[in-house]
Write an enzyme that holds these catalytic residues in place. Structure first.
Site, PDB file in Angstrom:
ATOM      1  CB  CYS A 162      66.170  37.327  41.826  1.00  0.00           C
ATOM      2  SG  CYS A 162      65.700  35.949  42.882  1.00  0.00           S
ATOM      3  N   GLY A 168      71.869  24.664  31.462  1.00  0.00           N
ATOM      4  CA  GLY A 168      72.105  25.111  32.829  1.00  0.00           C
ATOM      5  C   GLY A 168      70.782  25.228  33.551  1.00  0.00           C
ATOM      6  CG  ASP A 189      73.817  37.578  39.207  1.00  0.00           C
ATOM      7  OD1 ASP A 189      74.128  36.861  40.179  1.00  0.00           O
ATOM      8  OD2 ASP A 189      72.756  37.429  38.568  1.00  0.00           O
ATOM      9  CG  HIS A 223      60.469   6.536  60.007  1.00  0.00           C
ATOM     10  ND1 HIS A 223      60.922   6.121  58.771  1.00  0.00           N
ATOM     11  CD2 HIS A 223      59.400   5.756  60.307  1.00  0.00           C
ATOM     12  CE1 HIS A 223      60.142   5.128  58.354  1.00  0.00           C
ATOM     13  NE2 HIS A 223      59.223   4.885  59.256  1.00  0.00           N
TER      14      HIS A 223
END
Length: 482
Positions: free
Chosen positions: A43, A198, A327, A461
């Site tokens: 990573c 992907g 993983d 905002h």
């Protein structure tokens, strides 16, 4: 306790491994981490982080090429120096690699350099690494331990994953690339075929398109980014094609012929027709497989499935004292999933109260192409398939003042609610900076927030985040700015 004996040994120093090691040390456990190649894992060194550095360069190129849209004039033709772009990316990676080393030292975690093998429960033998030496930017940190036999009450496997290779289309490092070669090209190709859409495939496709490369994406599924909501995927596809990217779905690369300095891909469509595409290079991005080989897992009788270690909700394998995270323990194969999975695992080991298994339905996914895509929870189709009676809200970037001011008015935020309970089932976004917005919906889902809670939340905002509330309002027929 002997110098080679620990409470916890973690094999692999990727996001899952090193975060777990830190949490382990925080809990007062004597901790070591074994690494064979580079601190931070794939990573940090070859995945999440350096790709974002490349994509930042691509973003700057896109802005420069549209400077006129902002009333700006740039003299001369904008161009990219591939060596400098790559050097910046590798520099970012090296900086964070050093940061992991600092964290190990700060938390008094021993780093054992070499390749680990499980010889029996509670024992790890570390030998010389069979992987190439680390690159100059990522030197072996000082003061680490080396080859030898180490013991621990608890051993956590966090060895990550590697690119999947299709038979007959195996990457060769020259004409057929994985993300390793795509991240560090020695030249900028003029044309490129990307096999797989992907997150990895579409991010590289987006980067190279921004660099002026003629890009064709081939995807076997019906939609690009097939795990995403179909509506979001469709919007993303139109935006990518508008940028000049060619996308072929329900198609597969059946064969690749190699030339001296080019490839010819034979692409078969669902109707059986075959077209050939000749390009300088092909990127194979057809997924990843767990690194379970050569660890001694088979000898210990560790159960695996489809190339991943089988675990329970707390990372436990079927072998006492042995755990797996990240993983190597299966999908979703995401760094943030690995980190959280590791924390759950070590806190359970330490005996902390109220440790809960990770809810995989609340893990966000992010794709950093242009436009960005982010999501969490059920897609509209999945919610319907689950038999849920739903309300769906949508709000377009084209109706948001901040998005218009940024010149980024192409995108959509979509929310899915249970009609009876008001539960937020899923949120899906496409557009600028949505990877930074998705966490708001993740927090809402974790807190079991209802539509009423979100409607009565005040959003600042002008911001892009206002669209999140508007999408919720739209689901209940109350949108104010659409």
């Amino acid at each position: 306790m002997a110098d080679t004996a620990y409470d916890v040994i973690i094999i692999g120093s990727g996001p899952g491994g090193y975060v777990t090691a830190i949490r382990s040390a925080q809990l007062g456990l004597k901790t070591a981490i074994v690494e064979r190649e580079h601190l931070g894992g794939i990573c940090l060194n070859w995945g999440c982080i350096p790709t974002k550095a490349l994509l930042r360069s691509a973003e700057m190129m896109d802005h420069a090429n549209h400077a006129k849209h902002y009333g700006l004039k740039l003299e001369g033709k904008m161009s990219a120096d591939v060596k400098d772009v790559v050097a910046r990316s590798r520099g970012v990676s090296a900086r964070l690699n050093g940061g992991v080393g600092f964290l190990m030292k700060k938390n008094k975690i021993d780093v054992i350099w070499g390749e680990a093998k499980l010889t029996k429960p509670g024992e790890v033998v570390v030998g010389k690494s069979t992987k190439p030496a680390v690159e100059p930017q990522h030197p072996v940190p000082k003061g680490v331990k080396g080859e030898g036999t180490y013991t621990a009450k608890h051993i956590i496997v966090a060895t990550g994953a590697r690119p999947r290779a299709l038979p007959g289309i195996e990457p060769d490092g020259k004409l057929i690339w994985t993300y390793f070669e795509a991240m560090k090209p020695d030249f900028m190709p003029k044309s490129l075929v990307v096999m797989g859409s992907g997150a990895i495939g579409i991010e590289f496709a987006s980067f190279y398109r921004s660099m002026g490369v003629d890009v064709t994406v081939v995807e076997v599924m019906k939609n690009v980014m097939p795990v995403e909501d179909a509506e979001i995927s469709g919007i993303a596809r139109k935006a990518l094609e508008k940028r000049g990217m060619k996308i072929l779905t329900e198609a597969k690369v059946a064969k690749v012929e190699k030339g001296a300095n080019s490839i010819t891909a034979h692409v078969e469509t669902k109707d059986g027709k075959v077209q050939t595409i000749t390009a300088d290079r092909l990127i194979s991005a057809v997924g990843v497989v767990g690194n379970i080989e050569n660890l001694g897992l088979e000898a210990l009788g560790v159960k695996t499935d489809h190339g991943c270690v089988m675990i329970d909700g707390y990372g436990k394998t079927n072998v006492p004292g042995l755990y797996a995270i990240g993983d190597v323990a299966g999908p979703p194969m995401l760094a943030h999933k690995a980190e959280h999975e590791g924390v759950v695992c070590i806190e359970k080991i330490a005996g902390l109260p109220n440790v809960h298994p990770m809810d995989k339905g609340k893990i966000p996914g992010c794709t950093y192409c242009n436009p960005q895509v982010a999501s969490v929870g059920l897609t509209e189709a999945a919610a319907k398939e689950a038999g849920r009676d739903i309300r769906v809200g949508r709000f377009s970037f084209g109706a948001n003042g901040k998005a218009i001011a940024l010149g980024e008015d192409n995108g959509l935020i979509k929310t899915i609610f249970d009609k009876k309970t008001g539960e937020l089932l899923g949120a899906h976004m496409v557009g600028t900076e949505v990877t930074e917005l998705i966490q708001g919906f993740v927090v809402a889902m974790n807190l079991e927030t209802t539509e009423e809670d979100l409607m009565h939340t005040i959003f600042p905002h002008p911001t892009l985040s206002e669209m999140m509330k508007e999408s919720v309002l739209d689901a209940y027929g109350r949108a104010l700015n659409a």
